[in-house]
Write a protein that holds these residues in place. Structure first.
Motif, PDB file in Angstrom:
ATOM      1  N   ALA A  52       9.708   0.316  -1.545  1.00 56.20           N
ATOM      2  CA  ALA A  52       9.071  -0.692  -0.691  1.00 56.20           C
ATOM      3  C   ALA A  52       7.572  -0.424  -0.654  1.00 56.20           C
ATOM      4  CB  ALA A  52       9.653  -0.610   0.719  1.00 56.20           C
ATOM      5  N   ALA A  53       6.797  -1.459  -0.386  1.00 59.89           N
ATOM      6  CA  ALA A  53       5.342  -1.303  -0.324  1.00 59.89           C
ATOM      7  C   ALA A  53       4.767  -2.269   0.697  1.00 59.89           C
ATOM      8  CB  ALA A  53       4.715  -1.564  -1.688  1.00 59.89           C
ATOM      9  N   ASP A  54       3.641  -1.878   1.247  1.00 57.41           N
ATOM     10  CA  ASP A  54       2.870  -2.720   2.163  1.00 57.41           C
ATOM     11  C   ASP A  54       1.402  -2.539   1.834  1.00 57.41           C
ATOM     12  OD1 ASP A  54       4.856  -3.879   4.010  1.00 57.41           O
ATOM     13  OD2 ASP A  54       5.218  -1.805   4.583  1.00 57.41           O
ATOM     14  N   ARG A  55       0.589  -3.484   2.299  1.00 59.59           N
ATOM     15  CA  ARG A  55      -0.862  -3.375   2.154  1.00 59.59           C
ATOM     16  C   ARG A  55      -1.427  -2.865   3.477  1.00 59.59           C
ATOM     17  NH1 ARG A  55      -2.430  -3.184  -2.674  1.00 59.59           N
ATOM     18  NH2 ARG A  55      -4.522  -3.828  -2.206  1.00 59.59           N
ATOM     19  N   ARG A  56      -2.306  -1.919   3.396  1.00 60.82           N
ATOM     20  CA  ARG A  56      -3.050  -1.419   4.542  1.00 60.82           C
ATOM     21  C   ARG A  56      -4.532  -1.592   4.235  1.00 60.82           C
ATOM     22  NH1 ARG A  56       1.193  -1.907   6.755  1.00 60.82           N
ATOM     23  NH2 ARG A  56       2.634  -0.242   7.279  1.00 60.82           N
ATOM     24  N   ASP A  57      -5.371  -1.285   5.196  1.00 58.77           N
ATOM     25  CA  ASP A  57      -6.816  -1.434   4.992  1.00 58.77           C
ATOM     26  C   ASP A  57      -7.304  -0.664   3.769  1.00 58.77           C
ATOM     27  OD1 ASP A  57      -6.987  -3.056   7.204  1.00 58.77           O
ATOM     28  OD2 ASP A  57      -7.532  -1.425   8.558  1.00 58.77           O
ATOM     29  N   GLY A  58      -6.735   0.497   3.528  1.00 57.01           N
ATOM     30  CA  GLY A  58      -7.169   1.321   2.406  1.00 57.01           C
ATOM     31  C   GLY A  58      -6.465   1.015   1.102  1.00 57.01           C
ATOM     32  N   GLY A  59      -5.560   0.045   1.082  1.00 54.21           N
ATOM     33  CA  GLY A  59      -4.844  -0.292  -0.149  1.00 54.21           C
ATOM     34  C   GLY A  59      -3.347  -0.259   0.076  1.00 54.21           C
ATOM     35  N   ALA A  60      -2.615  -0.086  -0.997  1.00 55.29           N
ATOM     36  CA  ALA A  60      -1.152  -0.106  -0.929  1.00 55.29           C
ATOM     37  C   ALA A  60      -0.607   1.220  -0.411  1.00 55.29           C
ATOM     38  CB  ALA A  60      -0.573  -0.381  -2.313  1.00 55.29           C
ATOM     39  N   VAL A  61       0.489   1.121   0.332  1.00 57.48           N
ATOM     40  CA  VAL A  61       1.260   2.294   0.733  1.00 57.48           C
ATOM     41  C   VAL A  61       2.708   2.043   0.321  1.00 57.48           C
ATOM     42  CG1 VAL A  61      -0.250   3.048   2.616  1.00 57.48           C
ATOM     43  CG2 VAL A  61       1.593   1.417   3.084  1.00 57.48           C
ATOM     44  N   TYR A  62       3.383   3.116  -0.050  1.00 55.80           N
ATOM     45  CA  TYR A  62       4.747   3.025  -0.581  1.00 55.80           C
ATOM     46  C   TYR A  62       5.681   3.870   0.265  1.00 55.80           C
ATOM     47  CZ  TYR A  62       2.137   1.159  -4.455  1.00 55.80           C
ATOM     48  OH  TYR A  62       1.293   0.389  -5.208  1.00 55.80           O
ATOM     49  N   ARG A  63       6.946   3.462   0.296  1.00 51.46           N
ATOM     50  CA  ARG A  63       7.960   4.227   1.021  1.00 51.46           C
ATOM     51  C   ARG A  63       9.308   3.978   0.355  1.00 51.46           C
ATOM     52  NH1 ARG A  63       6.945  -0.196   3.667  1.00 51.46           N
ATOM     53  NH2 ARG A  63       8.645  -1.507   4.384  1.00 51.46           N
ATOM     54  N   HIS A  64      10.263   4.799   0.729  1.00 57.09           N
ATOM     55  CA  HIS A  64      11.622   4.620   0.241  1.00 57.09           C
ATOM     56  C   HIS A  64      12.124   3.272   0.720  1.00 57.09           C
ATOM     57  CE1 HIS A  64      15.626   5.873  -1.034  1.00 57.09           C
ATOM     58  NE2 HIS A  64      16.074   5.351   0.087  1.00 57.09           N
ATOM     59  N   GLY A  65      12.788   2.524  -0.135  1.00 52.13           N
ATOM     60  CA  GLY A  65      13.298   1.220   0.262  1.00 52.13           C
ATOM     61  C   GLY A  65      13.724   0.381  -0.924  1.00 52.13           C
ATOM     62  N   PRO A  66      14.657   0.869  -1.715  1.00 48.77           N
ATOM     63  CA  PRO A  66      15.156   0.047  -2.820  1.00 48.77           C
ATOM     64  C   PRO A  66      15.672  -1.297  -2.301  1.00 48.77           C
ATOM     65  CG  PRO A  66      15.915   2.289  -3.051  1.00 48.77           C
ATOM     66  CD  PRO A  66      15.284   2.180  -1.694  1.00 48.77           C
ATOM     67  N   ARG A  67      15.507  -2.329  -3.102  1.00 48.95           N
ATOM     68  CA  ARG A  67      15.790  -3.704  -2.689  1.00 48.95           C
ATOM     69  C   ARG A  67      17.269  -4.015  -2.530  1.00 48.95           C
ATOM     70  NH1 ARG A  67      12.673  -6.964  -6.578  1.00 48.95           N
ATOM     71  NH2 ARG A  67      10.920  -5.930  -5.615  1.00 48.95           N
TER      72      ARG A  67
END
Length: 85
Positions: A52-67
């Motif tokens: 899984a990924a999200d956008r934050r102010d500093g760019g992309a952040v990733y975490r465990h979260g298969p679809r």
């Protein structure tokens, strides 16, 4: 699919701390890779639904979260392997 040892290691790191968000620099440090390479690998894994990924102010952040459950099983399989691809 997982295309490299670095990608497998990123999946392992994400899976070891499922609630944590990782930026490219943190992933790079955790898998002993260059930040640019870690960013490309993490983005590729996300594009294939393996994290899984999200956008934050500093760019992309990733975490465990298969679809899907099937992708979760694939992630677990690769994260548990220690030998080269």
């Amino acid at each position: 699919s997982v295309e490299s040892i670095d990608q497998r290691e990123i999946l392992r790191v994400l899976g070891e701390a499922p609630g944590r968000e990782w930026d490219a620099a943190g992933l790079a440090a955790a898998v002993q890779s260059a930040p640019a390479a870690a960013a490309l690998h993490a983005a590729a894994l996300h594009a294939r639904g393996l994290s899984a990924a999200d956008r934050r102010d500093g760019g992309a952040v990733y975490r465990h979260g298969p679809r899907t459950p099937d992708l979760e099983a694939l992630v677990e399989y690769h994260a548990a392997r220690r030998q080269p691809l």
